[in-house]
Write an enzyme that holds these catalytic residues in place. Structure first.
Site, PDB file in Angstrom:
ATOM      1  N   HIS A  62       0.857  -1.182   0.000  1.00 21.36           N
ATOM      2  CA  HIS A  62       0.000   0.000   0.000  1.00 21.36           C
ATOM      3  C   HIS A  62       0.895   1.235   0.000  1.00 21.36           C
ATOM      4  CE1 HIS A  62      -3.994  -1.963   1.492  1.00 21.36           C
ATOM      5  NE2 HIS A  62      -3.969  -1.800   0.173  1.00 21.36           N
ATOM      6  N   ASP A  64       0.982   4.146   1.315  1.00 22.81           N
ATOM      7  CA  ASP A  64       1.422   4.863   2.523  1.00 22.81           C
ATOM      8  C   ASP A  64       2.615   4.189   3.212  1.00 22.81           C
ATOM      9  OD1 ASP A  64      -0.550   2.869   3.093  1.00 22.81           O
ATOM     10  OD2 ASP A  64      -0.969   3.731   5.070  1.00 22.81           O
ATOM     11  N   HIS A 130      -4.560  -8.376   6.692  1.00 18.87           N
ATOM     12  CA  HIS A 130      -4.893  -7.099   6.067  1.00 18.87           C
ATOM     13  C   HIS A 130      -5.687  -7.374   4.787  1.00 18.87           C
ATOM     14  CE1 HIS A 130      -4.546  -2.879   5.559  1.00 18.87           C
ATOM     15  NE2 HIS A 130      -3.574  -2.858   4.659  1.00 18.87           N
ATOM     16  N   ASP A 198       0.029  -2.924   8.936  1.00 18.83           N
ATOM     17  CA  ASP A 198      -1.438  -2.885   8.914  1.00 18.83           C
ATOM     18  C   ASP A 198      -2.017  -4.274   9.198  1.00 18.83           C
ATOM     19  OD1 ASP A 198      -1.014  -0.320   8.187  1.00 18.83           O
ATOM     20  OD2 ASP A 198      -1.963  -0.445   6.210  1.00 18.83           O
ATOM     21  N   HIS A 254      -0.158   4.024  13.333  1.00 15.77           N
ATOM     22  CA  HIS A 254      -0.994   4.068  12.127  1.00 15.77           C
ATOM     23  C   HIS A 254      -2.308   4.774  12.456  1.00 15.77           C
ATOM     24  CE1 HIS A 254      -2.946   2.567   8.377  1.00 15.77           C
ATOM     25  NE2 HIS A 254      -1.706   2.514   7.926  1.00 15.77           N
TER      26      HIS A 254
END
Ligand SMILES: [Zn+2]
Ligand SMILES: [Zn+2]
Length: 288
Positions: A62, A64, A130, A198, A254
């Site tokens: 991802h 980020d 995730h 995550d 996060h």
């Protein structure tokens, strides 16, 4: 001793908190966990030496968590790096395509590995839960072995060669007496740090992070949001994991940009697990 620097403690989109990046330092070995957009800028502006990074561990693809990586590698090359860089995580294709498209080739070797270990630390991945394939990391300090110098001194043994042999686990003859390493060696369990990246709350994370000295766990939302639907956790979920895995301290990370203050997240976690904290960007923690 291990230092953890919180470079970016937000998630998703940038907010007052930067995108995910954590630097773990152990005796001159620097490990960067995730590399969101802006990571190198934050590090350079605040005097954190990017050249000293030896290992980079990326949790998943991802944006980020990974889009700060290609520019960081280009800067390392501009600074003339020669030292090999170890990279964990599924980023080889992303990096090679970005190098090709930007007409760049690194000045140093990149070693893509699944795990890393040297004389002082070991880094191993574990799968998280995730919405895409993602892995967290366990960073473990190797067991520390010291010789009981006090005891040797009391017994009149000061020869450093004897100390060294005992530390290496060898038996030594001294003035007709046999010295056994087990009698003189003090072993200390190394520190364990777990970083989830995550994840929703799940069993496999609980078992992987068990008995950590520090757990950095996804705490994107508060309980009013169904975090699991997005492959994330609430602060309360993170606290639940901390309790069930028997960790010593919990760092909530996060954090979604929707929270201007982290108070509600901290309150939620502390109700279940009092040894929780919310790190701010550019803070750090020292573990002994
Ligand atoms: Zn994320
Ligand atoms: Zn993600």
């Amino acid at each position: 001793m291990i230092n953890v620097f919180f470079i970016g403690t937000g998630g998703g989109a940038p907010s007052v908190r930067g995108l995910p990046a954590y630097l773990v330092r152990k005796e001159g070995i620097n490990v960067l966990l995730d590399c969101g957009e802006g990571t190198q800028i934050t590090m350079i502006r605040h005097g954190i030496n990017i050249m000293s990074i030896k290992v980079i561990a990326i949790t998943h693809l991802h944006a980020d968590h990974v889009l700060g990586l290609p520019p960081l590698i280009q800067t390392l090359s501009m600074y003339g790096r020669k030292e090999k860089l170890y990279i964990l995580g599924d980023v080889k294709k992303l990096l090679e395509e970005s190098f090709e498209d930007t007409h760049f080739s690194p000045t140093f070797e990149i070693n893509y590995v699944n795990s890393y270990q040297d004389t002082s630390i070991k880094i191993t991945p574990f799968p998280t839960c995730h919405v895409i394939k993602s892995q967290g990391y366990i960073i473990e300090e190797k067991e520390r072995i010291n010789v009981d110098a006090e005891r040797l001194k009391k017994e009149g043994i000061t020869d450093w060669k004897i100390l060294r042999s005992l530390k290496e686990g060898k038996e030594v003859e001294y003035e007709g007496k046999k010295l056994i390493p087990e009698d003189y060696v003090i072993k200390k369990k190394g520190l364990k740090i777990a970083y989830t990246g995550d994840t929703a709350i799940c069993e496999r994370v609980i078992s992987a992070v068990s008995s950590s000295d520090l757990l950095l766990h996804d705490s994107t939302f508060t309980m009013d949001i169904n975090a699991s639907d997005y492959g994330h956790s609430t602060a309360s979920d993170a606290a639940e994991v901390a309790i069930n895995s028997g960790v010593k301290r919990l760092g909530l990370i996060h954090i979604s940009g929707r929270y201007k203050s982290a108070e509600p997240l901290l309150e939620e976690a502390m109700k279940k697990f009092p040894k929780s904290f919310v790190p701010n960007d550019l803070s750090y923690i020292i573990l002994h």
